[in-house]
Motif scaffolding. Structure first.
Motif, PDB file in Angstrom:
ATOM      1  N   THR A 206       1.631   6.961  -6.632  1.00  0.00           N
ATOM      2  CA  THR A 206       0.452   8.052  -6.997  1.00  0.00           C
ATOM      3  C   THR A 206       0.823   9.360  -6.563  1.00  0.00           C
ATOM      4  O   THR A 206       0.631  10.115  -7.444  1.00  0.00           O
ATOM      5  CB  THR A 206      -0.715   7.546  -6.176  1.00  0.00           C
ATOM      6  OG1 THR A 206      -1.148   6.111  -6.530  1.00  0.00           O
ATOM      7  CG2 THR A 206      -2.026   8.523  -6.355  1.00  0.00           C
ATOM      8  N   ILE A 207       1.363   9.549  -5.393  1.00  0.00           N
ATOM      9  CA  ILE A 207       1.841  10.761  -4.724  1.00  0.00           C
ATOM     10  C   ILE A 207       2.972  11.431  -5.699  1.00  0.00           C
ATOM     11  O   ILE A 207       2.787  12.684  -6.107  1.00  0.00           O
ATOM     12  CB  ILE A 207       2.408  10.783  -3.496  1.00  0.00           C
ATOM     13  CG1 ILE A 207       1.055  10.330  -2.481  1.00  0.00           C
ATOM     14  CG2 ILE A 207       2.968  12.105  -2.983  1.00  0.00           C
ATOM     15  CD1 ILE A 207       1.358  10.370  -1.274  1.00  0.00           C
ATOM     16  N   SER A 208       4.036  10.600  -6.059  1.00  0.00           N
ATOM     17  CA  SER A 208       5.024  10.994  -7.011  1.00  0.00           C
ATOM     18  C   SER A 208       4.538  11.570  -8.457  1.00  0.00           C
ATOM     19  O   SER A 208       4.895  12.562  -8.654  1.00  0.00           O
ATOM     20  CB  SER A 208       5.862   9.766  -7.287  1.00  0.00           C
ATOM     21  OG  SER A 208       6.958  10.281  -8.045  1.00  0.00           O
ATOM     22  N   ASP A 209       3.726  10.939  -8.764  1.00  0.00           N
ATOM     23  CA  ASP A 209       2.783  11.313 -10.211  1.00  0.00           C
ATOM     24  C   ASP A 209       2.318  12.790  -9.989  1.00  0.00           C
ATOM     25  O   ASP A 209       2.370  13.560 -10.742  1.00  0.00           O
ATOM     26  CB  ASP A 209       1.956  10.321 -10.778  1.00  0.00           C
ATOM     27  CG  ASP A 209       2.657   9.222 -11.283  1.00  0.00           C
ATOM     28  OD1 ASP A 209       3.750   9.048 -11.254  1.00  0.00           O
ATOM     29  OD2 ASP A 209       2.066   8.062 -11.308  1.00  0.00           O
ATOM     30  N   LYS A 210       1.369  12.823  -9.069  1.00  0.00           N
ATOM     31  CA  LYS A 210       0.850  14.045  -8.527  1.00  0.00           C
ATOM     32  C   LYS A 210       1.828  15.246  -8.479  1.00  0.00           C
ATOM     33  O   LYS A 210       1.609  16.410  -8.834  1.00  0.00           O
ATOM     34  CB  LYS A 210       0.038  13.902  -7.480  1.00  0.00           C
ATOM     35  CG  LYS A 210      -1.093  15.098  -7.166  1.00  0.00           C
ATOM     36  CD  LYS A 210      -2.174  15.139  -8.342  1.00  0.00           C
ATOM     37  CE  LYS A 210      -3.219  16.151  -7.933  1.00  0.00           C
ATOM     38  NZ  LYS A 210      -4.196  16.221  -9.069  1.00  0.00           N
ATOM     39  N   LEU A 211       2.675  14.878  -7.818  1.00  0.00           N
ATOM     40  CA  LEU A 211       3.692  16.109  -7.348  1.00  0.00           C
ATOM     41  C   LEU A 211       4.542  16.352  -8.655  1.00  0.00           C
ATOM     42  O   LEU A 211       4.983  17.607  -8.749  1.00  0.00           O
ATOM     43  CB  LEU A 211       4.782  15.641  -6.158  1.00  0.00           C
ATOM     44  CG  LEU A 211       4.453  15.400  -4.638  1.00  0.00           C
ATOM     45  CD1 LEU A 211       5.265  14.829  -3.896  1.00  0.00           C
ATOM     46  CD2 LEU A 211       3.827  16.770  -4.459  1.00  0.00           C
ATOM     47  N   ASP A 212       4.728  15.432  -9.694  1.00  0.00           N
ATOM     48  CA  ASP A 212       5.317  15.751 -10.910  1.00  0.00           C
ATOM     49  C   ASP A 212       4.670  16.715 -11.822  1.00  0.00           C
ATOM     50  O   ASP A 212       5.169  17.547 -12.284  1.00  0.00           O
ATOM     51  CB  ASP A 212       5.872  14.363 -11.664  1.00  0.00           C
ATOM     52  CG  ASP A 212       6.956  13.743 -10.840  1.00  0.00           C
ATOM     53  OD1 ASP A 212       7.578  14.292  -9.990  1.00  0.00           O
ATOM     54  OD2 ASP A 212       6.898  12.547 -11.369  1.00  0.00           O
TER      55      ASP A 212
ATOM     56  N   GLU B 162       0.915  -1.100   0.069  1.00  0.00           N
ATOM     57  CA  GLU B 162      -0.160   0.059  -0.004  1.00  0.00           C
ATOM     58  C   GLU B 162       0.948   1.074  -0.031  1.00  0.00           C
ATOM     59  O   GLU B 162       0.563   2.306  -0.745  1.00  0.00           O
ATOM     60  CB  GLU B 162      -0.937  -0.008   1.268  1.00  0.00           C
ATOM     61  CG  GLU B 162      -1.966  -1.070   1.061  1.00  0.00           C
ATOM     62  CD  GLU B 162      -2.782  -1.123   2.511  1.00  0.00           C
ATOM     63  OE1 GLU B 162      -4.221  -0.887   2.367  1.00  0.00           O
ATOM     64  OE2 GLU B 162      -2.297  -1.082   3.422  1.00  0.00           O
ATOM     65  N   CYS B 163       2.182   1.072   0.741  1.00  0.00           N
ATOM     66  CA  CYS B 163       3.000   2.435   0.836  1.00  0.00           C
ATOM     67  C   CYS B 163       3.590   2.583  -0.645  1.00  0.00           C
ATOM     68  O   CYS B 163       3.668   3.687  -1.040  1.00  0.00           O
ATOM     69  CB  CYS B 163       4.173   2.223   1.963  1.00  0.00           C
ATOM     70  SG  CYS B 163       3.472   2.461   3.646  1.00  0.00           S
ATOM     71  N   ALA B 164       3.758   1.308  -1.354  1.00  0.00           N
ATOM     72  CA  ALA B 164       4.698   1.601  -2.620  1.00  0.00           C
ATOM     73  C   ALA B 164       3.558   2.187  -3.736  1.00  0.00           C
ATOM     74  O   ALA B 164       3.998   2.964  -4.223  1.00  0.00           O
ATOM     75  CB  ALA B 164       4.959   0.173  -3.072  1.00  0.00           C
ATOM     76  N   GLU B 165       2.301   1.722  -3.496  1.00  0.00           N
ATOM     77  CA  GLU B 165       1.178   2.062  -4.682  1.00  0.00           C
ATOM     78  C   GLU B 165       1.040   3.569  -4.357  1.00  0.00           C
ATOM     79  O   GLU B 165       0.937   4.419  -5.318  1.00  0.00           O
ATOM     80  CB  GLU B 165       0.108   1.048  -4.290  1.00  0.00           C
ATOM     81  CG  GLU B 165      -1.063   1.504  -5.334  1.00  0.00           C
ATOM     82  CD  GLU B 165      -2.244   0.605  -5.084  1.00  0.00           C
ATOM     83  OE1 GLU B 165      -3.277   1.321  -5.413  1.00  0.00           O
ATOM     84  OE2 GLU B 165      -2.145  -0.505  -4.738  1.00  0.00           O
TER      85      GLU B 165
END
Length: 165
Positions: free
Chosen positions: A59-65, A52-55
């Motif tokens: 998701t967060i990384s994509d949003k921050l990008d 769950e942390c990895a997924e």
């Protein structure tokens, strides 16, 4: 981290975390050499596993990008759970700690280590372990009496599944 950046990040990340049926517990931005570290702490009533942390990290990384919430400087993203000795600061934390030992520091002074038996809107029902062969005693503590609280690690604690068997 500035309040403005903290509020922006919380506003950006909270819907992503909630979509995974998790609670956003903490956001922390710190320095590690020349790069910054964005630490996102999440939890749920059932805990959080590594997958769950990895997924959520992806998701967060994509949003921050997609946004400029972290600015142009390099940063490292960490998505994690609160850990075994998590602080108890909100009612939901105490609910998750039912059946566990907790160390409570009281506003009036003193410290109490007790098992959390129940939680309601006003406070906790506790079982204070007996000392030197004495029986455990029941105690009621209001949330307003608690200065700090933290889950205690128990190495010989029975798992819920063992107790049900």
């Amino acid at each position: 981290m500035s309040t403005t950046q903290s509020e922006r990040l919380r506003g950006l990340l909270e819907p992503l975390v909630a979509a995974k049926d998790l609670d956003l517990e903490e956001i922390e931005v710190s320095r590690a050499g020349r790069r910054r570290v964005l630490r996102v702490v999440v939890d749920s009533d059932d805990g959080v596993d590594l997958d769950e942390c990895a997924e959520l990290s992806r998701t967060i990384s994509d949003k921050l990008d997609e946004t400029d919430a972290m600015g142009e400087d390099e940063y490292q993203l960490e998505v994690t759970s609160p850990g075994a000795e998590r602080p108890l600061t909100e009612r939901r934390h105490y609910l998750r700690a039912v059946g566990r030992l907790a160390r409570l520091q009281l506003h009036e002074g003193g410290e109490l280590v007790a098992r959390v038996l129940g939680v309601d809107d006003e406070g906790l029902d506790l079982e204070v372990p007996g000392v030197k062969g004495r029986k455990p005693t029941a105690r009621r503590i209001a949330f307003t009496e608690i200065a700090k609280a933290r889950v205690e690690i128990e190495f010989n604690r029975k798992d819920k599944k063992e107790e049900e068997a």
